[in-house]
Design an enzyme around this catalytic site. Structure first.
Site, PDB file in Angstrom:
ATOM      1  N   ASP A   1       2.543 -43.181 -13.534  1.00  0.00           N
ATOM      2  CA  ASP A   1       2.186 -41.788 -13.819  1.00  0.00           C
ATOM      3  C   ASP A   1       2.512 -40.899 -12.622  1.00  0.00           C
ATOM      4  O   ASP A   1       1.726 -40.039 -12.242  1.00  0.00           O
ATOM      5  CB  ASP A   1       0.698 -41.722 -14.174  1.00  0.00           C
ATOM      6  CG  ASP A   1       0.346 -40.404 -14.855  1.00  0.00           C
ATOM      7  OD1 ASP A   1       1.275 -39.672 -15.248  1.00  0.00           O
ATOM      8  OD2 ASP A   1      -0.855 -40.109 -14.983  1.00  0.00           O
TER       9      ASP A   1
ATOM     10  N   ILE B   1     -14.314 -29.209  -6.646  1.00  0.00           N
ATOM     11  CA  ILE B   1     -12.940 -28.742  -6.406  1.00  0.00           C
ATOM     12  C   ILE B   1     -12.009 -29.110  -7.551  1.00  0.00           C
ATOM     13  O   ILE B   1     -10.873 -28.679  -7.586  1.00  0.00           O
ATOM     14  CB  ILE B   1     -12.368 -29.304  -5.082  1.00  0.00           C
ATOM     15  CG1 ILE B   1     -12.555 -30.830  -5.023  1.00  0.00           C
ATOM     16  CG2 ILE B   1     -12.982 -28.615  -3.888  1.00  0.00           C
ATOM     17  CD1 ILE B   1     -11.833 -31.475  -3.858  1.00  0.00           C
TER      18      ILE B   1
ATOM     19  N   GLU C   1     -10.285 -37.368 -14.463  1.00  0.00           N
ATOM     20  CA  GLU C   1     -10.382 -38.153 -15.695  1.00  0.00           C
ATOM     21  C   GLU C   1     -11.798 -38.657 -15.918  1.00  0.00           C
ATOM     22  O   GLU C   1     -12.243 -38.827 -17.042  1.00  0.00           O
ATOM     23  CB  GLU C   1      -9.466 -39.372 -15.594  1.00  0.00           C
ATOM     24  CG  GLU C   1      -7.995 -39.047 -15.711  1.00  0.00           C
ATOM     25  CD  GLU C   1      -7.648 -38.544 -17.100  1.00  0.00           C
ATOM     26  OE1 GLU C   1      -7.059 -37.453 -17.166  1.00  0.00           O
ATOM     27  OE2 GLU C   1      -7.983 -39.206 -18.100  1.00  0.00           O
TER      28      GLU C   1
ATOM     29  N   GLY D   1     -14.746 -37.488 -14.175  1.00  0.00           N
ATOM     30  CA  GLY D   1     -15.848 -36.569 -13.924  1.00  0.00           C
ATOM     31  C   GLY D   1     -15.435 -35.550 -12.885  1.00  0.00           C
ATOM     32  O   GLY D   1     -14.241 -35.416 -12.578  1.00  0.00           O
TER      33      GLY D   1
ATOM     34  N   VAL E   1     -14.828 -33.634  -9.325  1.00  0.00           N
ATOM     35  CA  VAL E   1     -14.408 -34.010  -7.977  1.00  0.00           C
ATOM     36  C   VAL E   1     -15.001 -32.969  -7.035  1.00  0.00           C
ATOM     37  O   VAL E   1     -14.896 -31.768  -7.283  1.00  0.00           O
ATOM     38  CB  VAL E   1     -12.862 -34.031  -7.856  1.00  0.00           C
ATOM     39  CG1 VAL E   1     -12.436 -34.476  -6.460  1.00  0.00           C
ATOM     40  CG2 VAL E   1     -12.250 -34.927  -8.917  1.00  0.00           C
TER      41      VAL E   1
END
Ligand code: AMP
Length: 557
Positions: free
Chosen positions: A471, A352, A356, A358, A360
């Site tokens: 962030d 989906i 950062e 790999g 998901v």
């Protein structure tokens, strides 16, 4: 003209009537000698009205339908029709439809109108029982005694479109002790003001009387709780609040309940036999048990449940989150705060997103004895660098310490097999920035603001635990099916100490300088205050349906 036939425009009901009478308003007798006057086109007499009564017509439409919405409670009002049709018996009917995109169906019985939906004599009505995050239309129709007697003029006002946002927090009250023994208390409560079917969770905070600083928090889907592992013959205070997609409501007043003394409660046949045949042995066992429980409780107090959360700064002790840095071996740190899952319980279905670390995946998790749940699975790619591995473990460690409806929930990790996985609750609508761009103009300001309230609630919780996100941006907020927003992406140190520009570039080319507070850019001072700055940018992103902040400017500008 006494005994003569009446002229046009006059009538004589019967020959006994002495005089010809003028036709009542809006009626006419076309021939002389008429015994009645018929209504002009578009005018009618109600069945109960005699020939001497004026003809009237249905009213025109009500005007300017307006509404106010607080939580899920709606008030509608409007101006009476400009043309009452010549009558004084105007009443109103309100029609309710529940809409999903462009398809609408009549509202269900749970929607309640006060004083009623039809026969209203006053131009106002209150509507209750609406569902949060749902769109409705309301149309108001005016009637009078001759409505329905012929083709009518337009008598329904244009429908108003009402987008219900969050449900107001539910006040919790009426506590009942349903069961107790020497080590547990079962308590239930009512949430009487909750009328809509919006999802409500409950947060229970409890502590031993006089030991408020050492509290435990539980989250529940039902309005009842069983507290276990309690001390015998001890008073406990419990306070409960509801949590709706908006965030938490107010805490209830403290409720005091006491556990039973140790030897009260049902004694089993075996214990009775022990009492008869070995009083000393039994007392010894009981004391051993008590000492063990006390030790357990002391251990619990020394290191409180990391579910613990405080929302009242003055009263509760807030536990700062624990970072991974102090651990020589990060894998050990992870195990302190997360649950290592057996990889056979995890099924990966489809990709989906690309994170950062790999890919998901969407997938499912089935823990022994529990129902299968849908989850998101973040994987660490096989070519990971040391810093990626460390950040991956840090994200899980930090997420595992948080427990709040607006923070993405960690289900567990797989660190002992490859690929390593972080397994979290699945957020059906994905990242907020993309979701808003794909649904531009589909949400009302009320819905957008309640999304922001959710994010603010999650960020408040983080700052209360001394966690600075660094962030915060719409791309790092995930959205559920019911539009609840949850903060995600923890433990990333992408804004690196050695990055002179204070910027980084992700795959999407997003530059966080647009989200970052000036003091954080200039002096690397990241605090909850700099998170608040980023929240301001997120507000702008949300209200503009995912536009790029300072879109017309370059990073340098
Ligand atoms: P991240 O590594 O957290 O930036 O995740 C990359 C992408 O994967 C996000 O932008 C989402 O589209 C998707 N994603 C991550 N976590 C979840 C989740 N819990 N539920 C649904 N989608 C997710």
């Amino acid at each position: 003209m006494d005994s003569e036939a009446c002229q046009r425009g006059f009538y004589r009901h019967s020959l006994e009537t002495k005089h010809c009478l003028k036709c009542p308003p809006n009626s006419l007798s076309n021939e002389s000698g008429a015994t009645s006057c018929s209504c002009n086109a578009g005018f009618y007499r109600a069945p109960s009205e005699g020939q001497n009564i004026a003809c009237t017509r249905p009213p025109s439409a009500p005007r300017n339908v307006s509404f106010s919405l607080i939580g899920t409670q709606l008030s509608l009002w409007w101006q009476p029709p400009s043309d009452h049709g010549g009558r004084k018996d105007v009443t109103y009917t309100v029609f309710c439809h529940r809409c999903h995109f462009l398809s609408c169906e009549p509202c269900e019985a749970g929607v309640v109108f006060s004083p009623s939906a039809s026969g209203l004599t006053k131009p106002a009505v209150d509507v209750d029982g609406l569902e949060a995050y749902t769109n409705y239309t309301f149309a108001v129709e005016a009637h009078n005694g001759v409505s329905g007697m012929g083709p009518a003029p337009q008598r329904t006002a244009p429908a108003v479109w009402v987008a219900v946002g969050h449900a107001a927090p539910v006040t919790v009250s009426q506590f009942i002790l349903t069961q107790r023994d020497d080590s547990s208390l079962s308590v239930s409560w009512l949430a009487p003001r909750q009328r809509s079917r919006t999802s409500v969770e409950y947060e229970v905070m409890f502590f031993e009387k006089g030991e408020e600083a050492r509290y435990t928090v539980k989250h529940l889907l039902e309005p009842n709780v069983t507290l276990t592992d309690l001390q015998p013959d001890t008073a406990y205070l419990l306070r409960v609040r509801s949590i709706t997609p908006l965030g938490p409501g107010p805490y209830s007043p403290d409720q005091e309940f006491r556990t039973l003394p140790p030897d009260t409660g049902a004694l089993s046949g075996g214990v009775i036999v022990s009492i008869i045949f070995g009083v000393l042995l039994f007392i010894g066992l009981l004391m051993g048990l008590l000492i063990f429980r006390r030790k357990q409780a002391r251990r619990r107090q020394a290191r409180p449940d990391y579910n613990t959360s405080g929302f009242d700064r003055e009263k509760v002790w807030l536990k700062p989150y624990v970072d991974l840095q102090p651990y020589d071996d990060p894998s050990r740190g992870v195990l302190e705060f997360t649950k290592e899952l057996d990889v056979s319980c995890v099924t990966m279905e489809n990709v989906i997103g690309e994170g950062e670390f790999g890919e998901v995946y969407r997938g499912s998790l089935r823990l022994p004895g529990k129902e299968r749940i849908v989850v998101a699975i973040k994987t660490l790619k096989s070519t990971y660098s040391d810093s990626q591995w460390w950040n991956f473990l840090r994200e899980a460690t930090i997420m595992g310490q948080f427990n709040h409806p607006n923070i993405v929930r960690l289900e567990g990790v797989v660190t002992k097999r490859r690929p390593m996985m972080i397994i979290t609750e699945y957020m059906e609508n994905g990242a907020l920035d993309t979701f808003l761009r794909e649904n531009e103009e589909k949400f009302s300001p009320v819905q957008l603001v309640s999304m922001l309230q959710g994010i603010a609630s999650g960020m408040t919780y983080l700052s209360e635990h001394n966690y600075v996100h660094r962030d915060l941006a719409a791309r790092n907020i995930l959205v559920t099916r019911s539009l609840q927003c949850k903060v995600s992406d923890f433990g990333l140190s992408r804004i690196l100490e050695n990055d002179a520009e204070g910027t980084y570039e992700t795959k999407g080319g997003k530059i966080p300088i647009r989200w970052t507070a000036p003091e954080a850019i200039a002096h690397r001072i990241f605090t909850s205050a700099s998170d608040v700055w980023s929240f301001g940018i997120v507000m702008w992103e949300v209200l503009s349906f995912g536009d790029k902040p300072y879109g017309g400017m370059t990073n340098q500008e």
